[in-house]
Design a protein around this motif. Structure first.
Motif, PDB file in Angstrom:
ATOM      1  N   THR A   1       1.291   5.737  -1.046  1.00 49.31           N
ATOM      2  CA  THR A   1       0.148   6.848  -0.726  1.00 49.31           C
ATOM      3  C   THR A   1       1.121   7.693  -1.611  1.00 49.31           C
ATOM      4  O   THR A   1       2.439   7.484  -1.624  1.00 49.31           O
ATOM      5  N   PRO A   2       0.551   8.899  -1.834  1.00 48.45           N
ATOM      6  CA  PRO A   2      -0.866   9.129  -2.632  1.00 48.45           C
ATOM      7  C   PRO A   2      -1.372   8.121  -3.335  1.00 48.45           C
ATOM      8  O   PRO A   2      -0.523   7.610  -4.019  1.00 48.45           O
ATOM      9  N   LEU A   3      -2.369   7.508  -3.408  1.00 44.95           N
ATOM     10  CA  LEU A   3      -3.649   6.937  -4.335  1.00 44.95           C
ATOM     11  C   LEU A   3      -3.444   7.658  -5.226  1.00 44.95           C
ATOM     12  O   LEU A   3      -3.777   9.230  -5.250  1.00 44.95           O
ATOM     13  N   PRO A   4      -3.735   7.149  -6.602  1.00 43.06           N
ATOM     14  CA  PRO A   4      -3.890   8.018  -7.897  1.00 43.06           C
ATOM     15  C   PRO A   4      -5.449   8.078  -7.703  1.00 43.06           C
ATOM     16  O   PRO A   4      -6.056   7.331  -7.432  1.00 43.06           O
ATOM     17  N   ALA A   5      -5.959   9.124  -9.068  1.00 44.68           N
ATOM     18  CA  ALA A   5      -7.502   9.064  -9.501  1.00 44.68           C
ATOM     19  C   ALA A   5      -7.249   7.776  -9.765  1.00 44.68           C
ATOM     20  O   ALA A   5      -6.516   7.245 -10.420  1.00 44.68           O
ATOM     21  N   GLY A   6      -9.084   7.775  -9.575  1.00 49.55           N
ATOM     22  CA  GLY A   6      -9.470   6.168  -9.793  1.00 49.55           C
ATOM     23  C   GLY A   6      -9.400   5.332  -8.746  1.00 49.55           C
ATOM     24  O   GLY A   6      -9.634   4.423  -8.914  1.00 49.55           O
TER      25      GLY A   6
ATOM     26  N   TRP B   1       0.985  -1.329  -0.403  1.00 51.27           N
ATOM     27  CA  TRP B   1      -0.212  -0.324   0.030  1.00 51.27           C
ATOM     28  C   TRP B   1       1.425   1.356   0.439  1.00 51.27           C
ATOM     29  O   TRP B   1       1.472   1.192   0.986  1.00 51.27           O
TER      30      TRP B   1
END
Lengths: 270, 270
Positions: B202-207, B200
């Protein structure tokens, strides 16, 4: 034409986060909204005493102050005591705790740190007459914002203390997916210190923080969750708190109007 | 210099999703990798019979086929039967099921639909000698990809059927945050049909779909989860399946090499 809001609606100022605090308060008063949810940053920017005076003059009450927590930071103890003092000054019955991410710890260790930090804060909070409210955040925030990912875990910690000292926040956005949510809301009962409505919309934006939708725009069964919270005995204010870039780019008064309308629409389906 | 992979490593082709299937198979064979995780789309693109022949010639086995599921779609029954047939033809012991999002249903209704659909498929899967493996996906996918969000919920459904018919997938990316994960891995025991490593970040991408990290690049305690799965009695292949735009833009052979290295690094910390 503004829908007439019912007494329980509270406007969380994060929903219109570029609207200056005094205008938020005046806007709520003008719209017949009796409650606001405030944030520490905005309160400090306008000034704590000025905010208190403005609330009094407008006859608007604070439903909750966001936020304490972030227990992995070095200054967490002083900072959380200040947050409790600010909540007390504002007359906010509830200080929302966002417990912080993993930091450099393992997950179990981070969760033990949260429990221990809250235990340390309890006497101070009881003295101040402010209730600490542990907010479980959606598991997608577990690494960077909040290791408390479920209502069950929040309650495991809260139940180590008196009801008056530590409660939980039920935010529909964070808990709707959990197959145990209704069982845990029943378990929570008088521990429910705050209830927040927000809807889940996709696709999530980069960073995922600002992807929430106004009530009714997403897939969450808000009416059922609200009913469950009421059935558990909660009679307090119902906050709408939406982090959404599109909303943030609009004038605060428009956002408030639309937020009230979305709240009323959910209420009417109950 | 390539680290020597151990027997249990399986390369899921989604990790290098622009690498043509025959090159994936040849690349694995050349690197001493005995297992691949295949996807239906890529297999169909190269052709099922050609893929089977290529696997045989290279002496590479299929650890799992992705994916069946998506039970909210009109053609779910035919499509899942085809997926079972394809898994059988490939010699894949396991068909991974991604159960599908909410569709137009309520959450409880969607979860009942998943359970009912799997029950419908069980006789067909048993006849084909393919085990259905319910994969809980992270709760951030509950609305649009998979209403089965926890290992507990996957096991509630799997346990209605014989072990040989229905198991579960433990993918570290999807379950690491769950405070019940170790208890549920113990509960799963022989139900564990597949184990996948992903980290895991971060940051998470769009979608949010393509935000996974290679083992060791994120915050998940992979070694502990792996040990728990082994302690539960799982002795099968360990897949690495990473959806990551940056990886997808690189040559497949590089991605395979780095994936093996990341797998070996996690293994060495156990």
């Amino acid at each position: 034409v503004l829908s007439r809001p019912i007494h329980r609606f509270s406007f969380n100022q994060a929903t219109a986060n570029r609207w200056p605090t005094p205008e938020v308060i005046d806007g709520c008063a003008a719209a017949g909204v009796g409650w606001v949810g405030l944030w520490r940053e905005q309160t400090q920017e306008y000034g704590l005493e000025r905010t208190v005076a403005h609330l009094r003059a407008a006859d608007v009450a604070v439903s909750s102050l966001c936020r304490g927590g972030f227990f992995q930071r070095d200054d967490w103890l002083d900072d959380n005591r200040r947050a409790i003092d600010e909540a007390a000054a504002l007359g906010a019955p509830t200080l929302v705790l966002v417990s912080g991410g993993l930091g450099e710890s393992d997950l179990d260790g981070a969760r033990r740190r949260v429990a221990a930090s809250i235990a340390d804060l309890v006497p101070y909070a009881l003295d101040a007459g402010v209730r600490l409210a542990i907010e479980p955040l959606h598991p997608m925030f577990a690494s960077d914002r909040c290791v408390i990912s479920t209502l069950a875990l929040a309650l495991d910690i809260a139940e180590q203390h008196p009801d008056a000292a530590v409660g939980v926040v039920v935010d529909t956005y964070h808990v709707w997916w959990d197959e145990r949510v209704y069982e845990q809301i029943r378990r929570a009962g008088p521990r429910i210190a705050a209830f927040q409505l927000a809807d889940w919309i996709t696709p999530l934006p980069a960073g995922v923080l600002t992807g929430r939708g106004l009530p009714g725009t997403g897939c969450v069964d808000l009416a059922r969750l609200w009913q469950a919270v009421d059935d558990a005995g909660y009679t307090g204010p119902v906050e709408v708190e939406i982090f959404n870039d599109e909303l943030w780019n609009r004038p605060g008064a428009d956002v408030l109007r639309e937020t009230i309308a979305s709240y009323d629409a959910v209420r009417s389906t109950r």
